[in-house]
Design a protein around this motif. Structure first.
Motif, PDB file in Angstrom:
ATOM      1  N   ALA A  47      -2.661  -5.045  -3.266  1.00  0.00           N
ATOM      2  CA  ALA A  47      -3.790  -5.679  -2.608  1.00  0.00           C
ATOM      3  C   ALA A  47      -4.525  -4.663  -1.745  1.00  0.00           C
ATOM      4  O   ALA A  47      -3.926  -3.725  -1.218  1.00  0.00           O
ATOM      5  CB  ALA A  47      -3.301  -6.832  -1.738  1.00  0.00           C
ATOM      6  N   ALA A  48      -5.803  -4.870  -1.595  1.00  0.00           N
ATOM      7  CA  ALA A  48      -6.607  -4.011  -0.728  1.00  0.00           C
ATOM      8  C   ALA A  48      -6.571  -4.546   0.700  1.00  0.00           C
ATOM      9  O   ALA A  48      -6.557  -5.752   0.917  1.00  0.00           O
ATOM     10  CB  ALA A  48      -8.042  -3.957  -1.230  1.00  0.00           C
ATOM     11  N   SER A  49      -6.552  -3.635   1.661  1.00  0.00           N
ATOM     12  CA  SER A  49      -6.454  -4.030   3.068  1.00  0.00           C
ATOM     13  C   SER A  49      -7.743  -4.663   3.573  1.00  0.00           C
ATOM     14  O   SER A  49      -7.731  -5.407   4.548  1.00  0.00           O
ATOM     15  CB  SER A  49      -6.104  -2.818   3.932  1.00  0.00           C
ATOM     16  N   ARG A  50      -8.853  -4.349   2.922  1.00  0.00           N
ATOM     17  CA  ARG A  50     -10.131  -4.875   3.370  1.00  0.00           C
ATOM     18  C   ARG A  50     -10.565  -5.999   2.452  1.00  0.00           C
ATOM     19  O   ARG A  50     -10.709  -5.796   1.236  1.00  0.00           O
ATOM     20  CB  ARG A  50     -11.183  -3.760   3.369  1.00  0.00           C
ATOM     21  N   SER A  51     -10.806  -7.156   3.002  1.00  0.00           N
ATOM     22  CA  SER A  51     -11.102  -8.331   2.183  1.00  0.00           C
ATOM     23  C   SER A  51     -12.413  -8.195   1.427  1.00  0.00           C
ATOM     24  O   SER A  51     -12.613  -8.824   0.393  1.00  0.00           O
ATOM     25  CB  SER A  51     -11.138  -9.585   3.060  1.00  0.00           C
ATOM     26  N   THR A  52     -13.312  -7.359   1.952  1.00  0.00           N
ATOM     27  CA  THR A  52     -14.601  -7.191   1.288  1.00  0.00           C
ATOM     28  C   THR A  52     -14.565  -6.146   0.184  1.00  0.00           C
ATOM     29  O   THR A  52     -15.553  -5.957  -0.519  1.00  0.00           O
ATOM     30  CB  THR A  52     -15.670  -6.778   2.317  1.00  0.00           C
ATOM     31  N   PHE A  53     -13.408  -5.499   0.019  1.00  0.00           N
ATOM     32  CA  PHE A  53     -13.306  -4.473  -1.015  1.00  0.00           C
ATOM     33  C   PHE A  53     -13.331  -5.110  -2.392  1.00  0.00           C
ATOM     34  O   PHE A  53     -12.709  -6.149  -2.615  1.00  0.00           O
ATOM     35  CB  PHE A  53     -12.010  -3.683  -0.827  1.00  0.00           C
ATOM     36  N   SER A  54     -14.007  -4.457  -3.297  1.00  0.00           N
ATOM     37  CA  SER A  54     -14.072  -4.960  -4.666  1.00  0.00           C
ATOM     38  C   SER A  54     -14.020  -3.790  -5.622  1.00  0.00           C
ATOM     39  O   SER A  54     -14.673  -2.769  -5.400  1.00  0.00           O
ATOM     40  CB  SER A  54     -15.359  -5.763  -4.878  1.00  0.00           C
ATOM     41  N   SER A  55     -13.228  -3.930  -6.649  1.00  0.00           N
ATOM     42  CA  SER A  55     -13.150  -2.897  -7.668  1.00  0.00           C
ATOM     43  C   SER A  55     -12.900  -3.547  -9.009  1.00  0.00           C
ATOM     44  O   SER A  55     -12.151  -4.514  -9.094  1.00  0.00           O
ATOM     45  CB  SER A  55     -12.034  -1.905  -7.350  1.00  0.00           C
ATOM     46  N   ASN A  56     -13.516  -3.011 -10.061  1.00  0.00           N
ATOM     47  CA  ASN A  56     -13.215  -3.530 -11.396  1.00  0.00           C
ATOM     48  C   ASN A  56     -12.389  -2.531 -12.189  1.00  0.00           C
ATOM     49  O   ASN A  56     -12.245  -2.684 -13.402  1.00  0.00           O
ATOM     50  CB  ASN A  56     -14.506  -3.892 -12.140  1.00  0.00           C
ATOM     51  N   SER A  57     -11.856  -1.530 -11.502  1.00  0.00           N
ATOM     52  CA  SER A  57     -11.003  -0.566 -12.181  1.00  0.00           C
ATOM     53  C   SER A  57      -9.776  -0.306 -11.327  1.00  0.00           C
ATOM     54  O   SER A  57      -9.884   0.086 -10.166  1.00  0.00           O
ATOM     55  CB  SER A  57     -11.746   0.744 -12.454  1.00  0.00           C
ATOM     56  N   TRP A  58      -8.615  -0.543 -11.938  1.00  0.00           N
ATOM     57  CA  TRP A  58      -7.344  -0.389 -11.245  1.00  0.00           C
ATOM     58  C   TRP A  58      -6.367   0.350 -12.159  1.00  0.00           C
ATOM     59  O   TRP A  58      -6.450   0.252 -13.381  1.00  0.00           O
ATOM     60  CB  TRP A  58      -6.737  -1.753 -10.918  1.00  0.00           C
ATOM     61  N   GLY A  59      -5.451   1.040 -11.525  1.00  0.00           N
ATOM     62  CA  GLY A  59      -4.440   1.726 -12.305  1.00  0.00           C
ATOM     63  C   GLY A  59      -3.094   1.685 -11.613  1.00  0.00           C
ATOM     64  O   GLY A  59      -3.000   1.425 -10.415  1.00  0.00           O
ATOM     65  N   TRP A  60      -2.059   1.899 -12.413  1.00  0.00           N
ATOM     66  CA  TRP A  60      -0.700   2.070 -11.893  1.00  0.00           C
ATOM     67  C   TRP A  60      -0.186   3.425 -12.366  1.00  0.00           C
ATOM     68  O   TRP A  60      -0.373   3.794 -13.527  1.00  0.00           O
ATOM     69  CB  TRP A  60       0.224   0.972 -12.396  1.00  0.00           C
ATOM     70  N   PHE A  61       0.470   4.116 -11.466  1.00  0.00           N
ATOM     71  CA  PHE A  61       1.095   5.399 -11.757  1.00  0.00           C
ATOM     72  C   PHE A  61       2.526   5.361 -11.223  1.00  0.00           C
ATOM     73  O   PHE A  61       2.872   4.486 -10.427  1.00  0.00           O
ATOM     74  CB  PHE A  61       0.322   6.535 -11.069  1.00  0.00           C
ATOM     75  N   ARG A  62       3.340   6.316 -11.648  1.00  0.00           N
ATOM     76  CA  ARG A  62       4.695   6.388 -11.108  1.00  0.00           C
ATOM     77  C   ARG A  62       5.138   7.830 -10.989  1.00  0.00           C
ATOM     78  O   ARG A  62       4.667   8.701 -11.711  1.00  0.00           O
ATOM     79  CB  ARG A  62       5.666   5.593 -11.980  1.00  0.00           C
ATOM     80  N   GLN A  63       6.049   8.038 -10.048  1.00  0.00           N
ATOM     81  CA  GLN A  63       6.594   9.373  -9.830  1.00  0.00           C
ATOM     82  C   GLN A  63       8.102   9.262  -9.687  1.00  0.00           C
ATOM     83  O   GLN A  63       8.600   8.658  -8.734  1.00  0.00           O
ATOM     84  CB  GLN A  63       5.985  10.011  -8.584  1.00  0.00           C
ATOM     85  N   ALA A  64       8.794   9.841 -10.649  1.00  0.00           N
ATOM     86  CA  ALA A  64      10.249   9.881 -10.620  1.00  0.00           C
ATOM     87  C   ALA A  64      10.700  11.057  -9.763  1.00  0.00           C
ATOM     88  O   ALA A  64       9.950  12.016  -9.563  1.00  0.00           O
ATOM     89  CB  ALA A  64      10.791  10.011 -12.037  1.00  0.00           C
ATOM     90  N   PRO A  65      11.928  11.008  -9.258  1.00  0.00           N
ATOM     91  CA  PRO A  65      12.429  12.103  -8.417  1.00  0.00           C
ATOM     92  C   PRO A  65      12.336  13.450  -9.111  1.00  0.00           C
ATOM     93  O   PRO A  65      12.768  13.600 -10.258  1.00  0.00           O
ATOM     94  CB  PRO A  65      13.892  11.711  -8.176  1.00  0.00           C
TER      95      PRO A  65
END
Length: 119
Positions: free
Chosen positions: A23-41
């Motif tokens: 979730a975004a901290s700012r309620s007025t924030f809007s985005s139509n592009s999101w991603g997930w990334f990961r970092q292993a040890p």
């Protein structure tokens, strides 16, 4: 300044499922592009999944295709990552990102949530 906050990480046995939320901290924030990334040890951060554009174009890393599903709730400005059939190699810190600049590059990033899959 927009901050992204991930939740839903934890410890799960191999074959189990987890659902990550962002979730975004700012309620007025809007985005139509999101991603997930990961970092292993000991490894670099890598792409996992993305959802882009008003039509919700989906993109997945080969390693998670068929097991992970990215989705978003435009009304809540949230993005989710449903992770099924988890494997020990999925263990990593998972980061969400918003507002794509170019493929694999985003403007805003979260602090990450730990996912640990035990064998």
């Amino acid at each position: 300044q927009v901050q992204l906050v991930e939740s839903g990480g934890g410890l799960v046995q191999a074959g189990g499922s987890l659902r990550l939320s962002c979730a975004a901290s700012r309620s007025t924030f809007s985005s139509n592009s999101w991603g997930w990334f990961r970092q292993a040890p000991g490894k670099v951060r890598v792409f996992v999944a993305a959802i882009t554009g008003s039509g919700g174009s989906l993109d997945y890393a080969d390693s998670v295709k068929g097991r992970f599903t990215i989705s978003r709730d435009n009304a809540k400005n949230m993005v989710y990552l449903q992770m099924n059939s988890l494997k020990p190699e999925d263990t990593a810190v998972y980061y969400c990102a918003a507002t794509i600049l170019r493929r694999f590059e985003y403007l805003y990033w979260g602090q990450g949530t730990q996912v640990t899959v035990s064998s």
